[in-house]
Design a protein around this motif. Structure first.
Motif, short mmCIF file in Angstrom:
data_model
loop_
_atom_site.label_atom_id
_atom_site.label_comp_id
_atom_site.label_asym_id
_atom_site.label_seq_id
_atom_site.Cartn_x
_atom_site.Cartn_y
_atom_site.Cartn_z
N TYR A 194 -49.28 26.92 -24.22
CA TYR A 194 -50.16 27.68 -23.37
C TYR A 194 -50.71 28.85 -24.11
CZ TYR A 194 -47.49 25.05 -19.95
OH TYR A 194 -46.64 23.88 -19.02
N GLU A 195 -51.53 29.33 -23.49
CA GLU A 195 -52.23 30.54 -23.77
C GLU A 195 -51.49 31.85 -24.23
OE1 GLU A 195 -55.96 31.75 -21.87
OE2 GLU A 195 -56.98 29.74 -22.33
N ASP A 196 -50.36 31.96 -23.55
CA ASP A 196 -49.45 33.07 -23.84
C ASP A 196 -48.57 32.82 -24.86
OD1 ASP A 196 -47.53 31.28 -22.64
OD2 ASP A 196 -47.16 32.80 -21.02
N ASN A 197 -48.62 31.71 -25.74
CA ASN A 197 -48.05 31.35 -27.05
C ASN A 197 -46.88 30.82 -26.69
OD1 ASN A 197 -49.61 34.25 -28.09
ND2 ASN A 197 -50.10 32.15 -29.09
N THR A 198 -46.52 30.50 -25.57
CA THR A 198 -45.48 29.47 -24.96
C THR A 198 -45.48 27.94 -25.39
OG1 THR A 198 -44.73 31.14 -23.37
CG2 THR A 198 -43.69 28.81 -23.13
N MET A 199 -44.20 27.53 -26.03
CA MET A 199 -44.56 26.13 -26.14
C MET A 199 -43.31 25.51 -25.18
SD MET A 199 -44.05 23.75 -29.64
CE MET A 199 -45.62 24.27 -29.90
N GLU A 200 -43.70 24.08 -24.45
CA GLU A 200 -42.79 23.83 -23.50
C GLU A 200 -42.57 22.44 -23.98
OE1 GLU A 200 -42.53 21.86 -19.08
OE2 GLU A 200 -44.52 23.26 -19.29
N ILE A 201 -41.22 21.97 -23.83
CA ILE A 201 -40.78 20.67 -24.15
C ILE A 201 -40.21 20.08 -22.94
CG2 ILE A 201 -39.24 19.31 -25.92
CD1 ILE A 201 -40.26 22.71 -26.69
N ARG A 202 -40.39 18.58 -22.70
CA ARG A 202 -40.30 18.08 -21.61
C ARG A 202 -39.27 17.01 -22.05
NH1 ARG A 202 -44.93 18.21 -16.78
NH2 ARG A 202 -44.85 20.61 -16.47
N TYR A 203 -38.28 16.78 -21.62
CA TYR A 203 -37.24 15.55 -22.20
C TYR A 203 -36.36 15.19 -21.08
CZ TYR A 203 -33.50 19.25 -22.61
OH TYR A 203 -32.61 20.17 -22.18
N ALA A 204 -35.76 14.07 -21.54
CA ALA A 204 -34.68 13.58 -20.77
C ALA A 204 -33.63 12.61 -21.33
CB ALA A 204 -35.18 12.54 -19.52
N THR A 205 -32.15 12.38 -20.79
CA THR A 205 -31.35 11.91 -21.60
C THR A 205 -30.77 10.83 -20.65
OG1 THR A 205 -29.60 13.52 -20.86
CG2 THR A 205 -30.52 13.62 -22.98
N TRP A 206 -30.32 9.85 -21.14
CA TRP A 206 -29.65 8.67 -20.26
C TRP A 206 -28.27 8.31 -20.93
CZ3 TRP A 206 -30.24 5.88 -15.84
CH2 TRP A 206 -29.69 4.74 -15.78
N THR A 207 -27.33 8.44 -20.40
CA THR A 207 -25.72 8.23 -20.93
C THR A 207 -25.24 6.98 -20.23
OG1 THR A 207 -25.79 10.52 -21.14
CG2 THR A 207 -23.58 9.11 -21.29
N ASN A 208 -24.80 6.16 -21.01
CA ASN A 208 -24.04 4.91 -20.50
C ASN A 208 -23.00 5.26 -19.42
OD1 ASN A 208 -22.52 2.66 -20.15
ND2 ASN A 208 -22.51 1.99 -22.22
N PRO A 209 -23.02 4.87 -18.26
CA PRO A 209 -22.50 5.18 -17.07
C PRO A 209 -20.63 4.80 -17.39
CG PRO A 209 -23.70 3.50 -16.42
CD PRO A 209 -24.23 3.96 -17.64
N PHE A 210 -20.66 3.60 -18.29
CA PHE A 210 -19.33 3.15 -18.58
C PHE A 210 -18.60 3.77 -19.73
CE2 PHE A 210 -21.92 -0.22 -16.40
CZ PHE A 210 -21.10 -0.50 -15.37
N SER A 211 -19.37 4.65 -20.26
CA SER A 211 -18.80 5.49 -21.24
C SER A 211 -17.72 6.49 -20.96
CB SER A 211 -19.79 6.13 -22.36
OG SER A 211 -19.48 6.93 -23.35
N SER A 212 -16.79 6.60 -21.76
CA SER A 212 -15.59 7.82 -21.41
C SER A 212 -16.31 9.27 -22.18
CB SER A 212 -14.12 7.22 -22.08
OG SER A 212 -14.36 7.30 -23.44
N SER A 213 -17.46 9.21 -22.52
CA SER A 213 -17.75 10.60 -23.33
C SER A 213 -18.26 11.38 -22.28
CB SER A 213 -19.03 10.14 -24.22
OG SER A 213 -18.59 9.33 -25.38
N ILE A 214 -18.40 12.71 -22.66
CA ILE A 214 -18.74 13.74 -21.56
C ILE A 214 -20.34 13.65 -21.70
CG2 ILE A 214 -18.85 16.32 -21.32
CD1 ILE A 214 -16.36 16.52 -22.83
N LYS A 215 -20.75 13.76 -20.42
CA LYS A 215 -22.27 13.55 -20.20
C LYS A 215 -23.07 14.74 -20.74
CE LYS A 215 -22.16 13.52 -15.79
NZ LYS A 215 -20.64 13.33 -15.65
N TRP A 216 -23.91 14.42 -21.62
CA TRP A 216 -24.47 15.53 -22.45
C TRP A 216 -25.45 16.16 -21.56
CZ3 TRP A 216 -29.86 16.28 -23.76
CH2 TRP A 216 -30.02 17.21 -25.09
N ASN A 217 -25.27 17.43 -21.32
CA ASN A 217 -25.96 18.34 -20.34
C ASN A 217 -26.43 19.70 -21.20
OD1 ASN A 217 -23.52 19.58 -20.54
ND2 ASN A 217 -23.31 19.50 -18.24
N SER A 218 -26.43 19.95 -22.29
CA SER A 218 -26.56 21.20 -22.94
C SER A 218 -28.12 21.20 -23.15
CB SER A 218 -25.80 21.35 -24.33
OG SER A 218 -26.19 20.19 -25.39
#
Length: 238
Positions: free
Chosen positions: A147-171
């Motif tokens: 953007y013109e105010d020198n802000t950079m935006e990153i749009r992303y997503a994550t998909w975690t295997n629902p059968f995994s015992s790992s903690i869902k990544w939400n950081s």
């Protein structure tokens, strides 16, 4: 046994019961009771027509019976019971079938959308479309916007295997920005929904227009480098 007079009687009784969800069990219970009484009357020597009429007589006034049943089947208590029952079913499904959690969280994610930045004009976008699975999580970097105010935006997503015992990544997504080989100091903020599938957005402030590279750290040992000089679509060209 279908007896028109009995059906009319039962309909009048049920018209007083406000909690509609209990109509069917009440109907079944009363019908069974009436058939039992009919059998008793026939055994006592009545003919069929006498027995059918005697059943209605012994059941009592339809309005009175209906009002008593309405008290016993209170709508307030009925709705509380119905809500608790449905909640219990959902909890059982969640604990027994991990896939049910996936379905519900994916359904909710349909309504998640990226939040548009409206306080500064857009300069350019880069459709990254990067996707990679690391262990049980797939990382998706959708788009970079500047953007013109020198802000950079990153749009992303994550998909975690629902059968995994790992903690869902939400950081928040960790990244560094560079102009050639010089790291660009930057401040910023971001958000990400926490579920098996979740969208996220990161904002970095005071990013120079000639920044050349963004390095994303998916895990401690996995990083991805995106060239910021390629694939730019300028706003005035889109």
């Amino acid at each position: 046994m279908h007896v028109p007079d009995w059906e009319k009687y039962l309909k009048e009784v049920l018209s007083h019961v406000k909690f509609k969800y209990d109509h069917n069990p009440i109907y079944v219970e009363l019908s069974n009771h009436m058939e039992d009484r009919y059998g008793d009357f026939i055994a006592e020597g009545m003919n069929e027509e006498q027995g059918k009429k005697a059943v209605i007589t012994c059941m009592g006034d339809a309005d009175t019976l209906g009002e008593e049943l309405n008290k016993a089947h209170s709508p307030v208590i009925g709705w509380i019971w119905l809500s608790l029952r449905n909640l219990l079913i959902i909890l059982i499904l969640i604990n027994i079938f991990p896939g049910f959690t996936l379905i519900t969280s994916s359904f909710v994610s349909i309504f998640e959308t990226y939040k548009d930045k409206n306080d500064s004009p857009l300069v350019y976008t880069i459709d990254v479309n990067y996707k990679e699975q690391v262990y049980d999580t797939t990382y998706i970097i959708d788009k970079i916007l500047y953007y013109e105010d020198n802000t950079m935006e990153i749009r992303y997503a994550t998909w975690t295997n629902p059968f995994s015992s790992s903690i869902k990544w939400n950081s928040s997504l960790d990244l560094k920005l560079y102009r050639d080989e010089e790291e660009v100091p930057r401040n910023g903020s971001g958000w990400k929904s926490g579920s098996h599938y979740g969208r996220g957005q990161e904002y970095r402030e005071d990013v120079p227009l000639d920044a050349t590279k963004a390095v994303f750290f998916l895990t401690k040992d996995k990083e991805v480098s995106i060239d910021l000089t390629e694939g730019r679509v300028m706003k005035n060209e889109s």
